[in-house]
Enzyme design. Structure first.
Site, PDB file in Angstrom:
ATOM      1  N   CYS A 125       4.250  41.800 107.513  1.00 53.53           N
ATOM      2  CA  CYS A 125       2.953  42.309 107.059  1.00 53.53           C
ATOM      3  C   CYS A 125       2.695  43.782 107.330  1.00 53.53           C
ATOM      4  CB  CYS A 125       1.834  41.493 107.694  1.00 53.53           C
ATOM      5  SG  CYS A 125       1.796  39.813 107.067  1.00 53.53           S
ATOM      6  N   GLY A 181       9.275  48.477 118.737  1.00 54.88           N
ATOM      7  CA  GLY A 181       8.707  48.730 117.404  1.00 54.88           C
ATOM      8  C   GLY A 181       8.209  47.436 116.803  1.00 54.88           C
ATOM      9  N   PHE A 215      11.074  38.568 115.003  1.00 52.55           N
ATOM     10  CA  PHE A 215      10.255  39.790 115.139  1.00 52.55           C
ATOM     11  C   PHE A 215       9.234  39.685 116.273  1.00 52.55           C
ATOM     12  CE2 PHE A 215       5.917  39.307 113.440  1.00 52.55           C
ATOM     13  CZ  PHE A 215       5.983  38.060 112.844  1.00 52.55           C
ATOM     14  N   LYS A 269      -8.658  43.359 104.686  1.00 58.25           N
ATOM     15  CA  LYS A 269      -7.379  42.818 105.168  1.00 58.25           C
ATOM     16  C   LYS A 269      -6.381  43.954 105.399  1.00 58.25           C
ATOM     17  CE  LYS A 269      -4.057  40.335 106.314  1.00 58.25           C
ATOM     18  NZ  LYS A 269      -3.961  39.633 107.577  1.00 58.25           N
ATOM     19  N   PHE A 284      -5.909  35.943 108.418  1.00 56.90           N
ATOM     20  CA  PHE A 284      -5.691  36.829 109.563  1.00 56.90           C
ATOM     21  C   PHE A 284      -4.795  36.207 110.633  1.00 56.90           C
ATOM     22  CE2 PHE A 284      -9.680  38.262 107.641  1.00 56.90           C
ATOM     23  CZ  PHE A 284      -9.428  39.620 107.520  1.00 56.90           C
ATOM     24  N   THR A 331      -7.101  46.989 105.936  1.00 58.44           N
ATOM     25  CA  THR A 331      -7.639  47.825 107.013  1.00 58.44           C
ATOM     26  C   THR A 331      -7.343  47.204 108.377  1.00 58.44           C
ATOM     27  OG1 THR A 331      -9.422  48.408 105.505  1.00 58.44           O
ATOM     28  CG2 THR A 331      -9.733  48.988 107.803  1.00 58.44           C
ATOM     29  N   ASN A 379       4.088  35.323  98.012  1.00 56.38           N
ATOM     30  CA  ASN A 379       4.486  36.574  98.669  1.00 56.38           C
ATOM     31  C   ASN A 379       4.129  37.797  97.820  1.00 56.38           C
ATOM     32  OD1 ASN A 379       6.346  34.962  97.273  1.00 56.38           O
ATOM     33  ND2 ASN A 379       8.050  36.281  97.811  1.00 56.38           N
ATOM     34  N   GLY A 418       4.596  28.931 102.057  1.00 61.23           N
ATOM     35  CA  GLY A 418       5.266  29.792 103.032  1.00 61.23           C
ATOM     36  C   GLY A 418       4.578  29.802 104.382  1.00 61.23           C
TER      37      GLY A 418
HETATM   38  P1  NAD Z   1       6.340  33.465 102.111  1.00 62.92           P
HETATM   39  O1  NAD Z   1       7.392  34.262 101.436  1.00 62.92           O
HETATM   40  O2  NAD Z   1       6.645  32.777 103.407  1.00 62.92           O
HETATM   41  O3  NAD Z   1       5.806  32.331 101.101  1.00 62.92           O
HETATM   42  C1  NAD Z   1       5.477  32.561  99.793  1.00 62.92           C
HETATM   43  C2  NAD Z   1       5.931  31.363  98.961  1.00 62.92           C
HETATM   44  O4  NAD Z   1       5.428  31.505  97.633  1.00 62.92           O
HETATM   45  C3  NAD Z   1       7.448  31.233  98.819  1.00 62.92           C
HETATM   46  O5  NAD Z   1       7.859  29.977  99.336  1.00 62.92           O
HETATM   47  C4  NAD Z   1       7.705  31.346  97.300  1.00 62.92           C
HETATM   48  O6  NAD Z   1       8.741  30.515  96.843  1.00 62.92           O
HETATM   49  C5  NAD Z   1       6.363  30.926  96.738  1.00 62.92           C
HETATM   50  N1  NAD Z   1       6.108  31.410  95.377  1.00 62.92           N
HETATM   51  C6  NAD Z   1       6.222  32.663  94.879  1.00 62.92           C
HETATM   52  N2  NAD Z   1       5.848  32.704  93.601  1.00 62.92           N
HETATM   53  C7  NAD Z   1       5.493  31.446  93.247  1.00 62.92           C
HETATM   54  C8  NAD Z   1       5.001  30.851  92.048  1.00 62.92           C
HETATM   55  N3  NAD Z   1       4.781  31.584  90.956  1.00 62.92           N
HETATM   56  N4  NAD Z   1       4.742  29.528  92.059  1.00 62.92           N
HETATM   57  C9  NAD Z   1       4.954  28.783  93.170  1.00 62.92           C
HETATM   58  N5  NAD Z   1       5.400  29.293  94.322  1.00 62.92           N
HETATM   59  C10 NAD Z   1       5.669  30.612  94.367  1.00 62.92           C
HETATM   60  O7  NAD Z   1       5.091  34.441 102.300  1.00 62.92           O
HETATM   61  P2  NAD Z   1       3.956  34.380 103.433  1.00 62.92           P
HETATM   62  O8  NAD Z   1       4.466  34.998 104.694  1.00 62.92           O
HETATM   63  O9  NAD Z   1       3.375  33.018 103.462  1.00 62.92           O
HETATM   64  O10 NAD Z   1       2.894  35.389 102.838  1.00 62.92           O
HETATM   65  C11 NAD Z   1       2.119  35.063 101.705  1.00 62.92           C
HETATM   66  C12 NAD Z   1       1.005  36.082 101.552  1.00 62.92           C
HETATM   67  O11 NAD Z   1       0.151  36.026 102.709  1.00 62.92           O
HETATM   68  C13 NAD Z   1       1.479  37.535 101.470  1.00 62.92           C
HETATM   69  O12 NAD Z   1       0.629  38.234 100.598  1.00 62.92           O
HETATM   70  C14 NAD Z   1       1.291  38.036 102.890  1.00 62.92           C
HETATM   71  O13 NAD Z   1       1.069  39.428 102.930  1.00 62.92           O
HETATM   72  C15 NAD Z   1       0.047  37.309 103.334  1.00 62.92           C
HETATM   73  N6  NAD Z   1      -0.070  37.110 104.779  1.00 62.92           N
HETATM   74  C16 NAD Z   1       1.008  36.760 105.533  1.00 62.92           C
HETATM   75  C17 NAD Z   1       0.858  36.530 106.891  1.00 62.92           C
HETATM   76  C18 NAD Z   1       2.029  36.144 107.748  1.00 62.92           C
HETATM   77  O14 NAD Z   1       1.878  36.126 108.958  1.00 62.92           O
HETATM   78  N7  NAD Z   1       3.186  35.815 107.201  1.00 62.92           N
HETATM   79  C19 NAD Z   1      -0.409  36.619 107.475  1.00 62.92           C
HETATM   80  C20 NAD Z   1      -1.493  36.953 106.669  1.00 62.92           C
HETATM   81  C21 NAD Z   1      -1.315  37.192 105.326  1.00 62.92           C
HETATM   82  C1  UDX Z   2       0.002  40.403 111.867  1.00 62.32           C
HETATM   83  C2  UDX Z   2      -1.497  40.428 112.220  1.00 62.32           C
HETATM   84  O1  UDX Z   2      -1.650  40.376 113.637  1.00 62.32           O
HETATM   85  C3  UDX Z   2      -2.200  39.250 111.575  1.00 62.32           C
HETATM   86  O2  UDX Z   2      -3.595  39.315 111.824  1.00 62.32           O
HETATM   87  C4  UDX Z   2      -1.950  39.280 110.083  1.00 62.32           C
HETATM   88  O3  UDX Z   2      -2.565  38.181 109.456  1.00 62.32           O
HETATM   89  C5  UDX Z   2      -0.467  39.276 109.787  1.00 62.32           C
HETATM   90  O4  UDX Z   2       0.163  40.380 110.465  1.00 62.32           O
HETATM   91  P1  UDX Z   2       2.104  39.036 112.738  1.00 62.32           P
HETATM   92  O5  UDX Z   2       2.880  40.097 112.056  1.00 62.32           O
HETATM   93  O6  UDX Z   2       2.417  37.628 112.465  1.00 62.32           O
HETATM   94  O7  UDX Z   2       0.538  39.226 112.438  1.00 62.32           O
HETATM   95  O8  UDX Z   2       2.238  39.219 114.342  1.00 62.32           O
HETATM   96  P2  UDX Z   2       1.603  40.261 115.370  1.00 62.32           P
HETATM   97  O9  UDX Z   2       1.263  39.524 116.591  1.00 62.32           O
HETATM   98  O10 UDX Z   2       0.565  41.106 114.793  1.00 62.32           O
HETATM   99  O11 UDX Z   2       2.862  41.169 115.743  1.00 62.32           O
HETATM  100  C6  UDX Z   2       3.429  42.074 114.803  1.00 62.32           C
HETATM  101  C7  UDX Z   2       4.497  42.899 115.484  1.00 62.32           C
HETATM  102  O12 UDX Z   2       3.925  43.805 116.419  1.00 62.32           O
HETATM  103  C8  UDX Z   2       5.515  42.069 116.277  1.00 62.32           C
HETATM  104  O13 UDX Z   2       6.801  42.599 116.093  1.00 62.32           O
HETATM  105  C9  UDX Z   2       5.043  42.235 117.698  1.00 62.32           C
HETATM  106  O14 UDX Z   2       6.063  42.060 118.629  1.00 62.32           O
HETATM  107  C10 UDX Z   2       4.553  43.669 117.673  1.00 62.32           C
HETATM  108  N1  UDX Z   2       3.558  43.981 118.726  1.00 62.32           N
HETATM  109  C11 UDX Z   2       2.366  43.316 118.755  1.00 62.32           C
HETATM  110  C12 UDX Z   2       3.826  44.974 119.660  1.00 62.32           C
HETATM  111  O15 UDX Z   2       4.899  45.590 119.637  1.00 62.32           O
HETATM  112  N2  UDX Z   2       2.873  45.273 120.605  1.00 62.32           N
HETATM  113  C13 UDX Z   2       1.676  44.634 120.656  1.00 62.32           C
HETATM  114  O16 UDX Z   2       0.875  44.966 121.528  1.00 62.32           O
HETATM  115  C14 UDX Z   2       1.414  43.629 119.708  1.00 62.32           C
END
Ligand code: NAD
Ligand code: UDX
Length: 463
Positions: free
Chosen positions: A277, A272, A339, A221, A163, A223, A92, A12
């Site tokens: 996350c 907003g 977003f 994380k 992060f 926090t 996820n 993902g």
């Molecule tokens: P995502 O939904 O984009 O990707 C997750 C993937 O995992 C999906 O493609 C799904 O099909 C796959 N999956 C689920 N169960 C599975 C299994 N049993 N075997 C194989 N594949 C499987 O999610 P994401 O945005 O990449 O987030 C993943 C994690 O990272 C979450 O815990 C999220 O909170 C964390 N995180 C996300 C971000 C972000 O910016 N998106 C940043 C930091 C941390």
């Molecule tokens: C966030 C954290 O920043 C990242 O460290 C973590 O790993 C995943 O969650 P992300 O959600 O991808 O990252 O984007 P981010 O830049 O944090 O923005 C989140 C939301 O807040 C967005 O909708 C953005 O537009 C909004 N935002 C951000 C504001 O409205 N004001 C700001 O000053 C900053």
């Protein structure tokens, strides 16, 4: 242990970019990213890397460089687990939609499935890395599943939260503020930590690689996300007060941001925060605090979400009120649906909730987003289950350029801060709209003075 084979479960927004960067920076390590979602894996393997499933500036170039060399995408989860020394779990962890903790707790079913699959397949010792964001003490549950396989395999569980922010994932991964690795304080735990430190130290300075115990890492994380989101809700709370008092939230943000103890980042008032996350992780934190009986702690953090919901609702109410208390059958043009800018991710985007409110008021919404198409927009609305898919589909028209989306509109709402919006020919847009022509700038990105001179009725946030 010298790491030569890594597997990542979950292709993902985190798994894909993170593994692509590890593969690029560590050509001596074979990195295999696996997912159950065949379509997603197929897209990662598309010969044209512009078609990979995640849009992030710079990502397709890195995939083009490493894919087929030491970066592989596959649906063969078991084979990849079996071969790897290190297995990242990057699936996820959404908010639960059923049962105990519904609407608050993190749903750990995908995490548990991964643990069980690893337990089933592993024939030799493995390091299992929590890359997903997890409730504090999840490593205990994973360990308990892995330690009860009866096949004598030794597992070390590390917490290595990610992060990166979307839209800047590649630069965040290449130049992280820090890498956090939590592990057991036993000699075996320390060896596992050191093995992962070595992987990252291929491109990250060692003094930026922080090692802690597992629980500190897991909780850090949640926090970090809570603190970041709290800053946005804090400035958004002040934006409403600014609107009542003649203060300007941009000026206030600048004034307080120059205090080095506060700092200038994450003080941009908006319609907003969205994204997959912040809300999920804070709800999870609130749930954890409540489960330990820490009600004041829970209430404190819940307020960040309450404020954010209020900010989204306030934006849509203001549109209705300003358009003479009715938007029924009026065309409202949305600029942006993602977003934030530079991503095609729409999860929890404020645009979804603003659209939902305005459709309740029977508005006709036209949407232009440079990276988001009609299907995703309709899926987002249908997911709320406010009304039938047919009614949503009739309420939304999508366009592949902003000028067409704005033609004949009564108002424009800026929901995402895409750079291109700033450079449009706003006079041309004005000429094509109903009069008076309103602009509700949910991101404070447009030039208020210039738009007012053209003839628009312009409203930003917090002024
Ligand atoms: P995502 O939904 O984009 O990707 C997750 C993937 O995992 C999906 O493609 C799904 O099909 C796959 N999956 C689920 N169960 C599975 C299994 N049993 N075997 C194989 N594949 C499987 O999610 P994401 O945005 O990449 O987030 C993943 C994690 O990272 C979450 O815990 C999220 O909170 C964390 N995180 C996300 C971000 C972000 O910016 N998106 C940043 C930091 C941390
Ligand atoms: C966030 C954290 O920043 C990242 O460290 C973590 O790993 C995943 O969650 P992300 O959600 O991808 O990252 O984007 P981010 O830049 O944090 O923005 C989140 C939301 O807040 C967005 O909708 C953005 O537009 C909004 N935002 C951000 C504001 O409205 N004001 C700001 O000053 C900053």
């Amino acid at each position: 242990m010298k790491i030569t084979k890594i597997c990542c479960i979950g292709a993902g927004y985190v798994g894909g970019p993170t593994m692509a960067v590890i593969a690029q920076k560590c050509p001596h390590i074979q990195v295999t990213v696996v997912d159950l979602n065949e379509q997603r894996i197929q897209a990662w393997n598309d010969p044209n890397t512009d078609n990979i499933p995640i849009y992030e500036p710079g990502l397709s170039e890195i995939v083009a460089e490493a894919r087929g060399r030491n970066l592989f995408f596959s649906t063969n989860v078991e084979k990849a687990i079996e071969e790897a020394q290190v297995i990242f779990i990057s699936v996820n962890t959404p908010t639960k939609t059923y049962g105990k903790g519904k609407g608050m707790a993190a749903d750990l079913k995908y995490i548990e499935l991964c643990a069980r699959q690893i337990a089933k397949v592993a024939k030799d010792n493995k390091i299992v890395v929590e890359k997903s964001t997890l409730p504090v003490r999840t490593a205990e549950a994973i360990k308990s599943i892995l330690d009860n396989t009866g096949n004598g395999v030794q597992f070390q569980i590390l917490s290595n939260p990610e992060f990166l922010a979307e839209g800047t994932a590649v630069t965040d991964l290449l130049n992280p503020d820090r890498i956090l690795i939590g592990g057991d304080t036993t000699p075996e735990g320390e060896d596992a930590i050191e093995a992962l430190v070595e992987v990252y130290s291929n491109w990250v300075d060692r003094d930026k690689i922080l090692t802690t115990n597992v629980w500190s890492s897991e909780l850090s994380k949640l926090t970090a996300n809570a603190f970041l989101a709290q800053r946005i809700s804090s400035i958004n709370a002040m934006s409403e007060l600014c609107e009542k008092t003649g203060a300007d939230v941009n000026e206030v943000a600048r004034a307080i941001g120059m205090d080095s103890r506060i700092g200038p980042k994450f003080l941009k008032s908006s319609v907003g925060f969205g994204g997959s996350c912040f809300q999920k992780d804070i709800l999870n934190l609130v749930y954890i605090a409540k489960s330990y009986g820490l009600n004041e702690v829970a209430d404190y953090w819940e307020q960040v979400i309450i404020m954010n919901d209020h900010q989204k609702r306030r934006f849509s109410s203001n549109i209705v009120q300003t358009l003479y208390n009715t938007v029924a059958d009026k065309k409202i043009a949305f600029l942006g649906w993602a977003f934030k800018k530079d991503t095609n991710d729409t999860r929890e985007s404020a645009a979804i909730y603003v659209a939902d409110d305005l459709i309740n008021e029977q508005a006709k919404i036209s949407v232009y987003d440079p990276k988001v198409g009609r299907n995703k927009i309709l899926n987002d609305l249908d997911y709320l289950e406010t009304r039938s898919a047919e009614v949503n589909s009739n309420a939304i028209v999508t366009f592949d350029n902003a000028y067409a989306a704005c033609e004949n509109a009564h108002a424009i709402a800026v929901l995402t801060e895409w750079d291109e919006f700033i450079t449009y020919d706003w006079k041309k847009i004005y000429d094509s709209m109903q009069k008076p022509a309103f602009v509700f700038d949910g991101r404070n990105i447009l030039n208020a003075k210039e738009l007012t001179q053209i003839g628009f009725v312009y409203q930003g946030i917090g002024s």
